[in-house]
Design a protein around this motif. Structure first.
Motif, PDB file in Angstrom:
ATOM      1  N   TYR A 139       0.828  -1.205   0.000  1.00 47.24           N
ATOM      2  CA  TYR A 139       0.000   0.000   0.000  1.00 47.24           C
ATOM      3  C   TYR A 139       0.866   1.261   0.000  1.00 47.24           C
ATOM      4  O   TYR A 139       0.961   1.965  -0.991  1.00 47.24           O
ATOM      5  N   SER A 140       1.496   1.559   1.153  1.00 45.68           N
ATOM      6  CA  SER A 140       2.226   2.821   1.309  1.00 45.68           C
ATOM      7  C   SER A 140       3.390   2.934   0.338  1.00 45.68           C
ATOM      8  O   SER A 140       4.023   1.942  -0.032  1.00 45.68           O
ATOM      9  N   ALA A 144       3.222   8.469  -0.598  1.00 39.95           N
ATOM     10  CA  ALA A 144       1.804   8.113  -0.458  1.00 39.95           C
ATOM     11  C   ALA A 144       1.633   7.306   0.812  1.00 39.95           C
ATOM     12  O   ALA A 144       1.553   6.079   0.784  1.00 39.95           O
ATOM     13  N   GLY A 145       1.634   8.015   1.932  1.00 38.49           N
ATOM     14  CA  GLY A 145       1.416   7.380   3.223  1.00 38.49           C
ATOM     15  C   GLY A 145       0.027   7.721   3.714  1.00 38.49           C
ATOM     16  O   GLY A 145      -0.936   7.011   3.463  1.00 38.49           O
ATOM     17  N   SER A 146      -0.089   8.863   4.408  1.00 36.78           N
ATOM     18  CA  SER A 146      -1.407   9.306   4.852  1.00 36.78           C
ATOM     19  C   SER A 146      -2.304   9.598   3.650  1.00 36.78           C
ATOM     20  O   SER A 146      -3.496   9.301   3.672  1.00 36.78           O
ATOM     21  N   LEU A 148      -2.903   8.069   0.854  1.00 41.73           N
ATOM     22  CA  LEU A 148      -2.673   6.801   0.154  1.00 41.73           C
ATOM     23  C   LEU A 148      -3.104   6.865  -1.303  1.00 41.73           C
ATOM     24  O   LEU A 148      -2.519   6.191  -2.159  1.00 41.73           O
ATOM     25  N   ILE A 151      -0.789   7.141  -4.637  1.00 44.44           N
ATOM     26  CA  ILE A 151       0.145   6.106  -5.098  1.00 44.44           C
ATOM     27  C   ILE A 151       0.508   6.293  -6.568  1.00 44.44           C
ATOM     28  O   ILE A 151      -0.316   6.694  -7.390  1.00 44.44           O
ATOM     29  N   LYS A 168       7.069   0.383  -3.081  1.00 45.57           N
ATOM     30  CA  LYS A 168       6.253   0.391  -1.872  1.00 45.57           C
ATOM     31  C   LYS A 168       7.196   0.457  -0.676  1.00 45.57           C
ATOM     32  O   LYS A 168       8.350   0.018  -0.751  1.00 45.57           O
ATOM     33  N   TRP A 244      -9.663   1.331  -4.936  1.00 44.77           N
ATOM     34  CA  TRP A 244      -9.836   2.165  -3.751  1.00 44.77           C
ATOM     35  C   TRP A 244     -10.939   1.603  -2.862  1.00 44.77           C
ATOM     36  O   TRP A 244     -10.797   1.555  -1.636  1.00 44.77           O
TER      37      TRP A 244
END
Length: 405
Positions: A139-140, A144-146, A148, A151, A168, A244
């Motif tokens: 995912y992260s 693109a952490g918080s 997301l 990405i 990633k 998503w």
């Protein structure tokens, strides 16, 4: 030796199943494992199981009771929620633990049962139910952490397959995993609607992992790189652009697991804080912990732990509708994270200098482990969605608060 309590069919509506579960556990759970910590409980660690653990895992996998409520046609136990609770009670009575776990059970399996094709469920669910395949989460990303949905890992249509390129990060257990469920971008013109949910073999050419060493001294996370990785289109879950929606649903399963069986499980393990405090700080003339202020804070913490445990049990009982986890899992995740960190801080305070050892003589194994647990706990309010992100979910989806304009 204490004998097992008798099963009264007149007062126990689950008496028949309870007897079956009790007899099966007596015949299959290796007695030498009773009361021992589950070496396979770590989602993001290497498999360090011995012969007895492997035999127990095989037995539970064949029975399907590692995932008791999953459909039997895919290798699950096919049990009702009531039967699953009885099984849990009988396992606790026998000193047994569930050897089937990991991200396949916590997150991916439940999500695939909802969104996967029949072919995908038939291919992947039985192996998860037997604990044969390890999954990791893609995912992260570095940017693109918080956020997301930002990405950039791309999956380009190449006929009967995709070509995946990107990176990633914080891939839990990536260096040990067999497969990865990942969010990838199949359309750059739409932020959310351009994301798809793809399954990637970790041994495919072009996949590389680099472990990240944490402050606790462990390396459970990885950077994962994808370079011209070919992924069959049969590995797309749902439709293109549905990633998503699927990914958000998976996060609900993750937060539910983290609050009920993940970080929260550490709250109920080990020496009780009150007992630990007496050992390190001593008692007054009345037999109470001599530090009154510390005594009060420990009592408050223990009250929080018990209230949290009861709330988790109530949430499990209220989920009979089979609707699965909801946005309320964000509340449970936040509360579980706070209580977990509070316990670690109190334990270090109780131990004093003995709780700050890193290595060498003068410290017991438990004391050294406590230092690492304290440091590890700093991540609890970050992984699985940070506390701030959960607060946003709670505000918008539970409290109905509108965004500021």
């Amino acid at each position: 030796m204490a004998t097992a309590p008798k099963i009264d069919s007149a007062t126990d509506p689950m008496a028949t199943f309870r007897g079956e579960a009790r007899a099966w556990l007596a015949a299959n759970f290796p007695p030498e494992l009773k009361g021992k910590e589950n070496p396979m409980s770590a989602v993001d660690g290497p498999d360090e199981a011995g012969d007895a653990e492997r035999r127990w895992k095989a037995a539970m996998g064949d029975k399907g009771w590692g995932v008791p409520t999953w459909p039997s046609q895919y290798g699950g136990g096919g049990l009702s929620r009531g039967e699953a609770r009885v099984l849990q009670e009988e396992m606790a009575r026998a000193g047994a633990w569930n050897p089937i776990g990991g991200m396949g059970v916590m997150m991916f399996g439940p999500t695939l049962l909802e969104y996967g094709s029949e072919a995908q469920k038939a291919e992947h669910i039985p192996a998860i139910a037997r604990g044969e395949v390890r999954w990791c989460q893609g995912y992260s990303e570095p940017n693109a952490g918080s956020d997301l949905a930002n990405i950039q890992t791309s999956a380009i249509d190449a006929g009967d397959h995709y070509i995946v390129n990107g990176q990633k990060t914080w891939t839990s257990g990536g260096q040990w995993a067999d497969k990865c469920f990942a969010l990838v971008r199949t359309d750059k013109s739409h932020k959310h609607a351009g994301i798809s949910f793809l399954l990637i073999d970790m041994d495919a050419p072009g996949v590389e992992t680099k472990p990240i060493r944490l402050i606790s001294g462990q390396s459970p996370f990885c950077e994962t790189f994808f370079t011209e990785v070919k992924v069959p289109k049969a590995n797309l879950v749902g439709n293109e652009g549905q990633g998503w929606e699927i990914g958000t649903r998976l996060l609900q399963h993750e937060r539910s697991s983290l609050s009920s069986g993940g970080s929260a499980s550490r709250l109920f393990a080990g020496t009780p804080l009150g007992r630990m405090a007496l050992d390190y700080r001593g008692a007054d003339d009345a037999g109470r912990l001599s530090d009154a202020d510390l005594r009060t804070r420990i009592v408050r913490h223990e009250m929080d732990v018990r209230a949290f445990a009861l709330t988790l049990r109530r949430a499990a009982l209220e989920s009979k509708s089979n609707a699965g986890p909801s946005a309320t899992s964000s509340i449970m995740k936040n509360v579980g994270a706070r209580i977990t960190q509070d316990r670690a801080e109190l334990a270090i305070e109780v131990m004093g200098m003995q709780g700050l050892g890193w290595e060498g003589e003068g410290f017991s194994e438990d004391e050294l482990a406590q230092t690492r647990t304290w440091l590890w706990g700093k991540a609890v309010s970050i992984y699985g969605g940070s506390t701030e992100i959960q607060n946003n979910v709670i505000a918008k989806r539970i409290l109905g608060m509108a965004e500021a304009k």
